[in-house]
Design a protein around this motif. Structure first.
Motif, PDB file in Angstrom:
ATOM      1  N   PHE A 190      48.469  49.818  23.161  1.00 33.59           N
ATOM      2  CA  PHE A 190      48.166  48.384  23.175  1.00 33.59           C
ATOM      3  C   PHE A 190      49.279  47.545  22.561  1.00 33.59           C
ATOM      4  O   PHE A 190      49.188  46.328  22.523  1.00 33.59           O
ATOM      5  CB  PHE A 190      46.842  48.124  22.445  1.00 33.59           C
ATOM      6  CG  PHE A 190      45.670  48.740  23.161  1.00 33.59           C
ATOM      7  CD1 PHE A 190      45.031  48.055  24.191  1.00 33.59           C
ATOM      8  CD2 PHE A 190      45.221  50.020  22.853  1.00 33.59           C
ATOM      9  CE1 PHE A 190      43.971  48.620  24.873  1.00 33.59           C
ATOM     10  CE2 PHE A 190      44.164  50.604  23.536  1.00 33.59           C
ATOM     11  CZ  PHE A 190      43.532  49.900  24.549  1.00 33.59           C
ATOM     12  N   VAL A 242      43.807  57.524  28.215  1.00 30.32           N
ATOM     13  CA  VAL A 242      44.929  56.702  28.701  1.00 30.32           C
ATOM     14  C   VAL A 242      44.445  55.760  29.809  1.00 30.32           C
ATOM     15  O   VAL A 242      44.743  54.564  29.795  1.00 30.32           O
ATOM     16  CB  VAL A 242      46.123  57.583  29.153  1.00 30.32           C
ATOM     17  CG1 VAL A 242      47.256  56.724  29.687  1.00 30.32           C
ATOM     18  CG2 VAL A 242      46.591  58.456  27.989  1.00 30.32           C
ATOM     19  N   GLU A 272      41.594  52.916  38.434  1.00 28.74           N
ATOM     20  CA  GLU A 272      41.672  53.430  37.053  1.00 28.74           C
ATOM     21  C   GLU A 272      40.278  53.855  36.573  1.00 28.74           C
ATOM     22  O   GLU A 272      40.135  54.799  35.802  1.00 28.74           O
ATOM     23  CB  GLU A 272      42.210  52.384  36.068  1.00 28.74           C
ATOM     24  CG  GLU A 272      43.573  51.802  36.374  1.00 28.74           C
ATOM     25  CD  GLU A 272      44.746  52.742  36.188  1.00 28.74           C
ATOM     26  OE1 GLU A 272      44.562  53.968  36.332  1.00 28.74           O
ATOM     27  OE2 GLU A 272      45.850  52.250  35.939  1.00 28.74           O
TER      28      GLU A 272
END
Ligand SMILES: CC(C)(COP(=O)(O)OP(=O)(O)OC[C@H]1O[C@@H](n2cnc3c(N)ncnc32)[C@H](O)[C@@H]1OP(=O)(O)O)[C@@H](O)C(=O)NCCC(=O)NCCSC(=O)Cc1ccccc1
Length: 328
Positions: free
Chosen positions: A210, A140, A170
């Motif tokens: 996406f 993820v 991230e």
């Protein structure tokens, strides 16, 4: 650029030179800033995307957050705590970016709670074992990086700048997930099974993050013309697959797609088609955990009322004190 000019005429109610200036800025790959004139559609599209992104970060705290009290060691607990806290930070950062476009944070939250704004489909799936924490980090956050690194070059300044910082975090999140899985894969057969099971459950939903395929993506063409989005949904999905396959091999897990193979001619992997009906069902509210996620978000909002009221009262007192000080 001067935004205070009056008597708007022309495209989107703008004087032609304002529109021209905006078009020129986009064409030169320069940034649109909050005080610049922008078409109303551009503003609305950005608010929609940034708000959804912010909501995703905040709702995205829940699936992993459920494991904080059950983390297998103090070290894993501390790491998970820090990650979930980062997600809260990303959400707040993104709400601030939306505010630069004239959106109101309380209103955006209301819209989420009333189901009038979306958040990412991925957070409507359950986290059944601690391996899910690792797979969320790997898949993820990995998908988030693929999607968000190009957004660092998005045409709207505050969004692009927010993405730079968020992507750095991230990247750390992805590595902690992969490291967790590496550790589990070096463990017992049961631990390796847990990892494979989590991979099987999260692979397809991760590809769906996406968005719909390009020919069913109503917003892509305009968002790419405005350089809000830099790549199409399918293009980023392909990148994610190419990036993840060698990582899966190194980890020693199988990605659950019999059609997945290297295509020498294209220099990319071929892969199967995600279940687009499932994506649509989840987006419309019918995923495994949609009700649970929204209920938790609503409760947190209600339980936080006194904090918001206290903070507002404190800010008002502070401002009054400062005014008094200025007079004296
Ligand atoms: C690519 C897309 C998501 C969608 O492209 P667009 O051009 O905007 O739309 P398109 O025309 O292709 O679609 C038609 C409609 O379908 C909607 N829809 C599509 N896909 C989804 C979906 N998967 N889920 C739900 N809805 C989806 C779409 O909104 C549109 O509906 P609307 O017209 O609004 O009613 C884009 O908005 C984007 O890049 N956003 C920024 C990144 C972002 O938000 N990231 C979030 C994850 S953050 C994270 O993971 C960090 C983290 C990690 C770990 C733990 C915790 C946190």
């Amino acid at each position: 650029m001067d935004t205070t000019r009056s008597s708007p005429v022309g495209t989107d109610g703008a004087e032609p030179d304002l529109q021209q200036h905006f078009d020129g800025t986009i064409a030169r790959d320069q940034r649109i800033e909050p005080r610049d004139w922008m078409p109303e559609g551009y503003r609305k599209t950005l608010i929609r995307q940034i708000a959804q992104h912010a909501h995703s970060e905040i709702i995205g705290m829940q699936p992993e957050g459920e494991w904080i009290t059950r983390a297998p060691s103090l070290r894993r607990k501390a790491i998970l705590f820090a990650k979930v806290q980062d997600e809260a930070g990303h959400g707040l950062y993104l709400y601030s970016a939306a505010e630069t476009l004239g959106a109101d944070r309380a209103d955006l939250t209301e819209r989420l709670i009333e189901g009038r704004q979306k958040y990412s489909s991925i957070f409507n799936y359950p986290t059944l074992s601690f391996a899910d924490v690792g797979v969320i980090g790997w898949f993820v956050d990995g998908a988030a990086i693929c999607n968000q690194v190009p957004l660092c070059r998005s045409s709207y300044g505050p969004y692009a700048r927010a993405m730079v910082r968020i992507c750095k975090e991230e990247s750390f999140h992805q590595r902690q997930g992969y490291e967790l899985l590496m550790t589990m894969m070096r463990g017992t057969p049961e631990q390796r099974e847990m990892v494979q099971d989590a991979v099987n459950r999260w692979w397809w939903p991760s590809l769906m993050m996406f968005g719909p395929p390009d020919d069913a993506s109503p917003n892509s063409a305009q968002s790419m013309a405005w350089k809000i989005k830099r790549h199409s949904n399918d293009e980023l999905r392909r990148r994610f697959v190419d990036m993840t396959v060698p990582q899966a091999e190194k980890l020693g897990v199988t990605l659950p797609d019999p059609e997945l193979r290297w295509n020498e001619e294209r220099g990319h992997h071929d892969f199967g088609t995600p279940d687009w009906d499932e994506l649509m069902r989840v987006i419309k509210g019918d995923g495994p955990c949609n009700d649970q996620r929204m209920e938790r978000r609503r409760t947190a909002h209600e339980e936080g009322t006194w904090v918001r009221e206290a903070a507002t009262a404190h800010a008002a007192k502070q401002a009054a004190r400062e005014r008094k000080g200025a007079v004296a």
